[in-house]
Structure formats: structure tokens, C-alpha cells
Design an enzyme around this catalytic site. Structure first.
Site, PDB file in Angstrom:
ATOM      1  CB  SER A 104      40.587  41.047  37.104  1.00 50.73           C
ATOM      2  OG  SER A 104      39.339  40.975  37.735  1.00 50.73           O
TER       3      SER A 104
ATOM      4  NE  ARG B  93      43.162  45.353  37.453  1.00 44.60           N
ATOM      5  CZ  ARG B  93      41.853  45.140  37.683  1.00 44.60           C
ATOM      6  NH1 ARG B  93      41.140  44.368  36.856  1.00 44.60           N
ATOM      7  NH2 ARG B  93      41.252  45.685  38.722  1.00 44.60           N
TER       8      ARG B  93
ATOM      9  N   GLY C  94      31.401  46.557  33.945  1.00 47.15           N
ATOM     10  CA  GLY C  94      31.739  47.609  34.906  1.00 47.15           C
ATOM     11  C   GLY C  94      33.241  47.798  34.993  1.00 47.15           C
TER      12      GLY C  94
ATOM     13  CB  SER D  63      35.373  49.349  44.587  1.00 50.37           C
ATOM     14  OG  SER D  63      35.450  49.357  43.165  1.00 50.37           O
TER      15      SER D  63
ATOM     16  CD  GLN E  80      34.555  47.222  38.648  1.00 54.06           C
ATOM     17  OE1 GLN E  80      33.701  48.096  38.754  1.00 54.06           O
ATOM     18  NE2 GLN E  80      34.282  46.006  38.213  1.00 54.06           N
TER      19      GLN E  80
ATOM     20  CG  ASP F  37      33.261  39.052  41.018  1.00 56.84           C
ATOM     21  OD1 ASP F  37      32.434  39.928  41.357  1.00 56.84           O
ATOM     22  OD2 ASP F  37      34.290  39.308  40.366  1.00 56.84           O
TER      23      ASP F  37
ATOM     24  CE  LYS G 202      30.596  43.334  43.100  1.00 59.78           C
ATOM     25  NZ  LYS G 202      31.870  43.999  42.808  1.00 59.78           N
TER      26      LYS G 202
ATOM     27  NE  ARG H 240      26.877  39.171  40.256  1.00 56.73           N
ATOM     28  CZ  ARG H 240      28.106  39.270  39.785  1.00 56.73           C
ATOM     29  NH1 ARG H 240      29.129  39.359  40.616  1.00 56.73           N
ATOM     30  NH2 ARG H 240      28.325  39.255  38.482  1.00 56.73           N
TER      31      ARG H 240
ATOM     32  NE  ARG I 255      31.546  36.980  38.414  1.00 57.11           N
ATOM     33  CZ  ARG I 255      32.543  36.570  37.617  1.00 57.11           C
ATOM     34  NH1 ARG I 255      32.607  35.309  37.241  1.00 57.11           N
ATOM     35  NH2 ARG I 255      33.468  37.415  37.204  1.00 57.11           N
TER      36      ARG I 255
HETATM   37  C1  S3P Z   1      36.891  43.738  39.429  1.00 55.59           C
HETATM   38  C2  S3P Z   1      36.550  44.233  40.660  1.00 55.59           C
HETATM   39  C3  S3P Z   1      35.323  43.834  41.366  1.00 55.59           C
HETATM   40  C4  S3P Z   1      34.692  42.583  40.772  1.00 55.59           C
HETATM   41  C5  S3P Z   1      34.658  42.629  39.263  1.00 55.59           C
HETATM   42  C6  S3P Z   1      36.074  42.741  38.717  1.00 55.59           C
HETATM   43  C7  S3P Z   1      38.142  44.200  38.803  1.00 55.59           C
HETATM   44  O1  S3P Z   1      34.383  44.882  41.286  1.00 55.59           O
HETATM   45  O2  S3P Z   1      33.387  42.403  41.270  1.00 55.59           O
HETATM   46  O3  S3P Z   1      34.066  41.470  38.734  1.00 55.59           O
HETATM   47  O4  S3P Z   1      38.606  43.578  37.830  1.00 55.59           O
HETATM   48  O5  S3P Z   1      38.698  45.201  39.278  1.00 55.59           O
HETATM   49  P1  S3P Z   1      34.356  46.110  42.342  1.00 55.59           P
HETATM   50  O6  S3P Z   1      35.523  46.972  42.087  1.00 55.59           O
HETATM   51  O7  S3P Z   1      33.046  46.804  42.052  1.00 55.59           O
HETATM   52  O8  S3P Z   1      34.367  45.468  43.691  1.00 55.59           O
END
Ligand code: S3P
Length: 450
Positions: free
Chosen positions: A29, A33, A101, A174, A176, A327, A354, A358, A403
Site C-alpha cells: 500500500s 502511494r 486494484g 475501502s 482505495q 487481506d 478482492k 476470497r 494471497r
Molecule cells: C488497499 C486497500 C484494501 C486492500 C488492498 C490494499 C490499499 O482494498 O484490500 O489490498 O492499499 O488501499 P479496499 O480498498 O478494496 O478495501
């Protein structure tokens, strides 16, 4: 690349004690970023400890396509020459985010308020995942999106030429989605406000503050109210990426279920929005301790020591902890198989969207290996069989999900018969050194089917 090349079947066999130190890679993550914010700053951001997995390398490529200079030294230090907020160039070709994603959703947000158009695609897993959760709030800024039915990739985003600021309550937990809105808010005038009912990982907020943006978080009755002032000049940073707690989960969980094990996993970030698994394991009776607790770069960090835990008990995982370990449910379900009693996991609907569904993927593989699992739309229960009592012997389908593949490799380390996966290639998206690292601890993972 995962999902594009030949599948790599893998088999994991019962092994002797796992011992030694596991130096897991950088946080995924934070790595995404670092590259994206580095590309939106003015000047040179220097990053060490970046995860060099496929997901993050795809984001590095994308940042180049939007006009940032991204280079890697031989010693693994990365340099990003950013183009400034609103400075992205229009990419000359389709942006392929591979399996990620996080990559695609954050980048869509970052370009959504610039007057450019970009088309995004991914592998077979990513192209099935919902994007409307991001394009709906981006539309409030004035951004347009055209994709396949159900809001799927490939998708073209037309950035807003004259964006307005947005106030948005995130309907699903989320990080994300939250991050995409905040990154879009960077190039909108005035204040963009994001409200989340449940706290999700807060790396974007922390890093935006570090890059010099005016951003505040208030905890109110509505939830966490995050306010960002648009059009800052982001100042380049020197970033040391901490090691990934989501990757640490694999050697930690393996050590708990393999008799005689004693593994140290140094320098793991224990940001409360990420550390839920470790507290859950302790609640189950795991011999898991945090050594040398300290603060690094404003984040709590510790060395994790995990030892074989013969008396694991099934528990009801507190649903309010779900976001902080989202996760980690796949590998938790493996540990749960070796506990006595039921492990009940509720409030986990997000697991169904995901890299794979999962719950479905783990339930199918656990059942094939002799473990009873019950599941519903947003819950599942693993019926623990206790140590020395999990049969194994089956081949599981990884569904292009790193995973899932790694979780079944951990399962096979303590089952009576070996466990295989049809395709371990997706492991390279987040943990490219997994086989070597686990092998050095004493695991017996081989390429090929059983
Ligand atoms: C992440 C947010 C999570 C997580 C992903 C990484 C991130 O997803 O499952 O592996 O780095 O912001 P969601 O935003 O769909 O919950």
C-alpha cells in the site's frame, strides 16, 4: 507476468520446524502511494524499501506514462521526479495495471481532475472487479468514465477540466475508494471532504500530510471526517517504506502451525489500521509477541516473534476489526483449520470482491483438503480440526490471487498429505521472494503438482 504467462503449479509438503529470520518485502500500500504522490510532487522523491512486486512495478510504469520520471538505482533506491499537482500528461497508450486494484483505483483518482483522457486495463482478475465504487464519486468532481458492463475495465476516464470540490461519504469500507477521492481532491479548488464510517488504512492521509498538503481527520458521530485543501504544492520526500504486515502474515501464521517453529519477522509496521490479524491470533492463543516496540517515520513498528502454538482455539473475530485485517482472512482461515473449535468471521462481504472471491476460493480449497467450512454472503465459519488432524492432499485453484496461492502453501506445511495450487505465479505481484524466504526457514515448497 501473473495471469499473462504460463501457470506455475506449486506443491507444499509437511516440513520440520520453521526457524530463523524472515525479512519480508516493503509494504504494498505504501509503495503504490510513494510512487503516485512522488509523481504529483514538484521535484525528486527518493524511496528506499519499495516493494518490487509486479503490482507496484505496474504503477511505476503508469507514473512514467503520465509524465513523471521514475528510475531505480542498482542498490534498489527509487527516484521519482514529479510533475506537480495537475501536471500529469496524457498517456500515449493504454495503462495496464496488471493484477492491482489499488494501482488502478488510486491512479484513476490521481488523474481524474486533470484535463486528460486515459484508458485503463488489467489482467483477467482485475477486469472482473467493480470500478463504479471509484468512478461514482469521481463523477461528482466532473470526471467521466466509460467502461464495460457493470463498471468493469477496460475503462476510459476523461478527467474534469474544471473540477469542483466534493463531499463524499464512502459507502463501503475501502481505503482505495477513500484514497481515490482524496487524490482527485488534490487538483480541485477548495476543500474536499471524505467521510468513512469504519476506519480503513490511513496511509494516504498520513503521506499527504508528509508531502505538505493541508489535511485533517476528525473523529465525529458520523465517522472519520477527512478534510483536504485542494491545489497544494506537494513537496518531494525521502521515504523509507516499512515492511508489509500483510506479507509478514504468511511466515507468522506458518510458524504457529508447524511444530517446533520459532520465527522472527523484524521491522513490521503495526499501524492500528493494519494490525488486526496479530491481535486476532493472540486472542486465539497464539504464541506471538511484539519485540523491540518502537516508532519509525511516525508509525509503530515491532519485530514479531511467532512460535508453534499447540493450543489454538477458534474464536469469533470481532467484525469491527475486519477493515484492519481484510487481506489476512485467507491465511487466518488456514490457522483456524488447526485450532480447536469454530472460527467465525462476520462482516466480511468485501472479501468477495478482492483479486478473487476470497471466501469462495478458500472455502473450496479448505473443503477439498478435509476442512469443513460454512459460508454466507458476508460471513464464513471454519471448523477447526486441531493439530495433526488436517488431511490435505488436494490441489486448490488460486484464481489469479496471490494471497490465495500463498495461504494454501502455508496450509500444506502442516497437513498430513501435500497441498498444491494450480498456479502460484500471482505470488510475484506482492511477495516475489516468497518461495526463497519460506524455503530458508525450512518450508518444502516445490514447483509442480503432487
Ligand atoms: C488497499 C486497500 C484494501 C486492500 C488492498 C490494499 C490499499 O482494498 O484490500 O489490498 O492499499 O488501499 P479496499 O480498498 O478494496 O478495501
Amino acid at each position: 507476468m501473473s495471469g499473462h504467462g504460463t501457470p506455475i503449479p506449486m506443491t507444499s509438503r509437511k516440513c520440520g520446524p520453521l526457524t530463523g529470520e524472515a525479512h519480508v518485502p516493503g509494504d504494498k500500500s505504501i509503495s503504490h502511494r510513494s510512487l503516485i504522490l512522488g509523481a504529483m510532487a514538484v521535484g525528486e522523491t527518493v524511496i528506499t524499501g519499495l516493494l518490487e512486486g509486479e503490482d507496484v512495478l505496474d504503477t511505476a510504469k503508469a507514473m512514467r506514462a503520465f509524465g513523471a520520471e521514475v528510475a531505480r538505482d542498482e542498490d534498489g533506491t527509487w527516484h521519482v521526479h514529479g510533475v506537480g499537482v495537475g501536471g500529469f500528461a496524457e498517456p500515449g497508450n493504454v495503462i495496464d495495471c496488471g493484477n492491482s486494484g489499488t494501482g488502478v483505483r488510486l491512479i484513476m483518482g490521481a488523474m481524474a481532475t486533470s484535463p486528460i483522457t486515459a484508458t485503463f486495463t488489467g489482467d483477467a482478475s482485475l477486469n472482473k472487479r467493480p470500478m463504479a465504487r471509484v468512478t461514482d464519486p469521481l463523477a461528482l468532481f466532473g470526471t467521466q468514465a466509460v467502461g464495460r458492463a457493470g463498471g468493469r475495465l477496460p475503462m476510459t476516464i476523461v478527467g474534469a477540466a474544471d473540477p469542483v470540490p466534493v463531499r463524499y461519504e464512502v459507502p463501503v469500507p475501502s481505503a482505495q475508494v477513500k484514497s481515490a477521492v482524496l487524490l482527485a481532491g488534490l487538483n480541485a479548488p477548495g476543500q474536499t471532504v471524505v467521510i468513512e464510517k469504519e476506519a480503513t488504512r490511513d496511509h494516504t492521509e498520513r503521506m499527504l500530510g508528509g508531502f505538505g498538503a493541508a489535511i485533517t481527520t476528525e473523529v465525529t458521530d458520523e465517522g472519520r471526517v477527512i478534510t483536504l485543501t485542494g491545489r497544494p504544492e506537494l513537496k518531494p520526500q525521502t521515504i523509507v517504506v516499512p515492511r508489509d504486515p500483510s506479507s509478514a502474515a504468511f511466515p507468522v501464521c506458518a510458524a504457529l502451525i508447524v511444530p517446533g517453529s520459532d520465527v522472527l519477522v523484524p521491522n513490521i509496521g503495526l499501524n492500528p489500521t493494519r494490525a488486526g490479524l496479530f491481535y486476532t491470533l493472540q486472542d486465539m492463543g497464539a504464541d506471538l509477541t511484539f519485540e523491540n516496540m518502537r516508532e519509525e517515520g511516525g508509525e509503530p513498528v515491532a519485530d514479531l516473534r511467532a512460535k508453534f502454538s499447540p493450543d489454538l482455539k477458534g474464536i469469533e473475530v470481532p467484525p469491527e476489526r475486519a477493515a484492519s485485517m481484510i487481506d489476512e482472512y485467507p491465511v487466518l482461515s488456514v490457522v483456524a483449520a488447526f485450532a480447536t473449535g469454530d472460527t467465525v468471521m462476520r462482516g466480511v462481504k468485501e472479501l468477495r470482491v478482492k483479486e478473487s472471491d476470497r471466501i469462495e476460493a478458500m472455502a473450496a480449497g479448505l473443503r477439498a483438503n478435509g476442512v469443513e467450512v460454512e459460508d454466507g454472503p458476508d460471513w464464513w465459519i471454519v471448523k477447526g480440526r486441531g493439530h495433526g488432524n488436517v488431511p490435505g492432499g488436494a490441489t486448490c485453484v488460486s484464481h489469479l490471487d496471490h494471497r490465495i496461492a500463498m495461504s494454501f502453501m502455508v496450509l500444506g506445511m502442516a497437513t498430513e498429505a501435500p497441498v498444491s495450487v494450480d498456479d502460484g505465479s500471482p505470488i510475484a505481484t506482492s511477495f516475489p521472494i516468497f518461495e526463497g524466504l519460506m524455503g530458508a526457514l525450512g518450508a518444502r515448497i516445490e514447483r509442480g503438482s503432487q
